[in-house]
Design a protein around this motif. Sequence first.
Motif, short mmCIF file in Angstrom:
data_model
loop_
_atom_site.label_atom_id
_atom_site.label_comp_id
_atom_site.label_asym_id
_atom_site.label_seq_id
_atom_site.Cartn_x
_atom_site.Cartn_y
_atom_site.Cartn_z
N MET A 1 0.81 -1.21 0.00
CA MET A 1 0.00 0.00 0.00
C MET A 1 0.84 1.27 0.00
O MET A 1 0.61 2.17 -0.78
CB MET A 1 -0.86 0.02 1.26
N ILE A 2 1.78 1.38 0.88
CA ILE A 2 2.50 2.65 1.01
C ILE A 2 3.95 2.43 0.62
O ILE A 2 4.60 1.55 1.18
CB ILE A 2 2.48 3.15 2.47
N ASN A 3 4.46 3.19 -0.29
CA ASN A 3 5.87 3.11 -0.61
C ASN A 3 6.58 4.20 0.16
O ASN A 3 6.60 5.36 -0.22
CB ASN A 3 6.07 3.27 -2.11
N ARG A 4 7.07 3.81 1.32
CA ARG A 4 7.63 4.80 2.24
C ARG A 4 8.81 5.54 1.64
O ARG A 4 8.95 6.73 1.83
CB ARG A 4 8.09 4.12 3.54
#
Lengths: 413, 851
Positions: free
Chosen positions: A1-4
């Motif tokens: 979900m999140i590509n930090r």
Amino acid sequence: MINRREFLANSLAAAAAPARGRADACIFLWLGGGAAQIDTFDPKRRGDGKKVAGAAYGAIDTAIKNVQVCEHLKQTAPLLDRCAVIRSITHPIVSEHAAAANLVHTGRTPSGTLQYPSIGSVVSHQLGPKTEEVPNYIVMGYPNITRDPGFLGAKYGYVYLTQTEIGPNGLVRPPDVDSTRQDRRETLLAAMREGHQNRNAGDTVIQAQGDVSRQAFRLAGPRFMNVFELNRESTTLRESYGGEFGQRCLLARRLVQAGTRFVEVSFNLNFLNGSGWDTHNDGQTNQHLLIQDLDKAFATLLLDLEKQKLLDTTLVVIATEFGRPPEFDAGGGRGHQSEAFTMVLAGGGIKSGLAVGTTDDLSKKVIERPVTIPDFHATIHNALGIDPHKNLYAGDRPVPITDHGRIVQELFA
Amino acid sequence: MVRPLIASLAWSLSAAPAPSLPGGGPVQVEIFEDLAAGKEFDLAAMKSIDRYTEPAFAFIHTPTKFAANAIPLDRSTPFILKAAYQRNYTAGSYTLRLRARGAARLFVDGKLVAQTQAQKPNTSGDDPVPPAVERGNTPLRPAAYPHQDSLAPVQLSDGPHEFVLIAAIGGKGLYPSPGELAVGIRMKDQLVDQLLGPNDAPPLTDAGWEAYSLASARRHAESDKVRRRTVSHKVSALWNARHKSQPAKPAPAIPTAPDGYPVRNTIDNFINVKLAAASAKHTAALNDLEFLRRVTLDTTGLIPTPPEIAAYLKDSPKSRRANAVNRLVDNPSWADHWVSYWQDVLAENPGILKPDLNNTGPFRWWMHQSFSDNIPFDRFVAELVQQEGSATLGGPASFSQATLNDSPPAAKADIVAQAFLGQKLSCARCHDAPFHPFKQKDLFALAAMLEGKDLKLPATSTVPQGEGGRKPNVVSALKPGESIAPAWPFAKLLEHADSGTLPVAAKSATRNQLASFLISPDNDRFSQVVVNRVWKRYMGVGIVEPADDWSRGRASHPELLAYLAHEFRASGYDLKHVAKLIFASHAYQRKAAGTAADQMSSAKRLFAGPAHRNMTAEQLVDSLHLAAGKLFDCEEMNLNPAGDRSPKQFINLGKPERGWHLTALSNERDRPALALPIAQSIVDVMTNYGWRQSRQSPATERDDAPSPMQTLILANGVLGTRIARLSDDSAFTGIALGNATVDALIEQTFTRILSRKPSAAELAMYRNLLAPVFAGRFVKGAEARSTRRESDGRVSWSNHLSAEATVIRLEEERKLRFGDKPTDRLTKDFRERYEDTLWALINSPEFAMVP
């Protein structure tokens, strides 16, 4: 979900980030059903309505060089220099309307751990109210989950209306209660309320709830309700806006003037075309009527906002849950296509008079510059002066305001 | 709403259908399953699965099929209904009418006289709206689209005749219900058919059918209840035996009650110790009527009715409260009020239209029957976690669903851990939890137990670490695609063994094992979490907060918690036992003070008085209707009444009669033709009062703080207008037409709505308003009008894309704003003044506050 890594990279690059837009309100025009890009804002060569894929209508030039639109967008075409047409919107949810509408409104798919807020709720939450007497977020359409505030809470929900002549649900008195009767009712209620508060003088909770009840009636006061009286506008203007959708757009302008931050206007006039923009089979037959209605209303809205000196501070969005393929189905209509479709932005201080992204010769695939739904949201946030890299909070859990969306930088100085 | 229950009909176990009596007697019905394709009417060699009776040839509901442990099961697709009946007729010409939406055959004396075609599954929404039926002079109920009528004229001789109906119910791509399957019979000179059956069978008119349908729903609910309790007798005994065989644990020590603080039962000892230590005062006691209103709301989800209030006040003051509690916990609405709670905690989220937004099946039905049967709570948890039975009909299998979720078992693991262990694993869904002692592997190991096998971690449930760059704040030891085996992840935290074999085992070993761990009598955490939830529900704030996340708070009264947990376990996990203990305490019977939000810190929680609570959304709408004596009169929660689509795409949640029956109206497509205007008017109020129409995630608390829209939606919306309207079906109209004095009318009104008498000032104010027009309030010669709502039953999914369907619904919305039609029997001036009175009472903040 999140590509930090990417999102941190983004914030590290803040120095190179584009300027924000100048919008402080948003009018979100929702074409429910999935508007065919090839028949509206991304026309291609003609098909035959049967076996040969292609546009159903001819195309015309616009105020943007080398950019054409469908011939039924006659009034919008010369005003396209106020718009940014994003033709490379893409997402993977092609088969289900509810899931796709939910994605376009909330920017995410449901996770089961919390419910994501709609763009309207986020904007309402981030910008706060301009005035206490007008709801911050209004929907002209049906209440449904895609429009809900999710984890932001009920405070960032919306007031809705399904028919302009009926008015906003909960704010309009029942038809048989005139102002005399309402006064009598409120007098009786005030006595009940005060009696309850007096019998419980030391109880702060009872005092507070009584106060909320008393102040609530101010929200449905005459100053706000006047906004809904469209007959205060000139007949000429009302006629320029056109039918019910146009009247809703006019109402949206008035609401923005009165201080509402986010107005979602649904184009769901299914008595014009029973399936709305969902033009499978013979739903295609009357699609041109919808496009003409949209054209009239949208063009008038742009000019009206301009005239009222509101266009620079009002972001106008044309959104839809997905597009449609260039091929025709067995009934002469079109199925769904989410891999490539168009959404339009205007006003709000964005750079206008440009088209972003390109699709192939039948608008089936994005060739250049794909724009995801999170990117689309980041762009809207940026136009409204909202930091697209910040976190919202569900309790104390940080939730990035978009799912690693990147601003369409071309739209900002 | 409590209604007189229809007496359940005898359950017939005879081998062959018994012949009916000469002029009457019930219709014998049998259900057959698993017939080979093409052989659906070949019943001669088949044995029926179920047998029951109906009062006439009208089949709207069929009995639920139950497993040995009473969970609902699916029938085969299709199943066959065979109805047989014998009775005497006088000689003459009759016309029989077979009405069905699927394939059906009607036989008279062994001869086929009428048949209907198989129903075709629908594949689009593009059909036209069928033309409105011209009723002409006949009151015959028209065949609801898409039912077919097949007429058969027959000559009957004097004497007995046999009638047999065989009908296919459901099928591939169809909904498994009979629709409005019926057979009518009419003599030549009769105006309208009577339903085939005994002499007293109702006519096939709208009124006759609707009354029959309502009675049928009640009758089948009652019969289901009797059958499932009979069927699961053995299983109930096994659970009782399990409880009895568990070694008794020592009861916790009870502290001495300090002087100067009131005690009604043991709970007060614990509370008073902390109050005394803080030298804190407790709030004043509730008076009898305040107590009755609160405890009736807390047990049934409804305000007390005037007869309940009168009976209560007739009781001796010493025993009236205890008597009320005993009566109320056995009220059938006890189940309704608990369903609402667990819908939130377990995230019950059925979708009535192509569910694709993290939807579950409708396990509300199994939950309701569980609370109705008061099954032990450990059994409830075991059956939930075993996830068997019908997914469509709302058995525990529907808990396992989460449409378009990348890992339904992971979502359910989070729910189960919060609900029953106070462990909030949510953050571990995508990475190791930053503020809790859980790793993502723990959540997925639990998820794998629920799934029954190894799980692969979806890429969409991870936070990619990326190459180079800064280290992210959240990490996970797991990689996308990695396989995680089932394992109980709480061994360190909870340190108890599983409790061995369960009375009823599921097919999946790991589900059994998970249940066994959860409900082990050594699992103190389980008992404590559940009693804490019950405590919080009635006292407004828990002994532990947050109630679903115990790593973030501590018990304000650990010994009280241990005591209640002990009582719960010792009672055989009986929620009613714990509830009664709480209701009997002085702590519960005091005036509320402060809010839950003020008392989140355990040091601040003294329970000097319960925290203030407002009615839940369901309590509010249910109580409003009860006060007015009105039914919801709501549309069926069914966007495909034609029944021509699979239950995977459309489900029918029935006609709502309580708030919990409603659900999200699923109009993400924004199509007016898909609107359900009356349901919407109720949903509008409920959503403003904290009810979630879409429960994608578990919740223990609701977002229901007082807000301007709460006030306004009730004050101006359609629901409030209907409740205040003096229509002919309103109890208030009855009161107004009665011979009471104006003071008596005002007092009865206050009793019905606020459960109290008016103050002197209130009485004077309303007397002032109503007395001038009271004597002349009657309109001579006026009659009660029918309050039946005219609704156009032609709109269904299959035709909703037509412009006509849109127009029909928009018109319904417009009409609804006027509320129900007012009675003609009262003058306009009196009616409006009395309606304004009702409006003021239901909109007063006092109404929705729990005393």
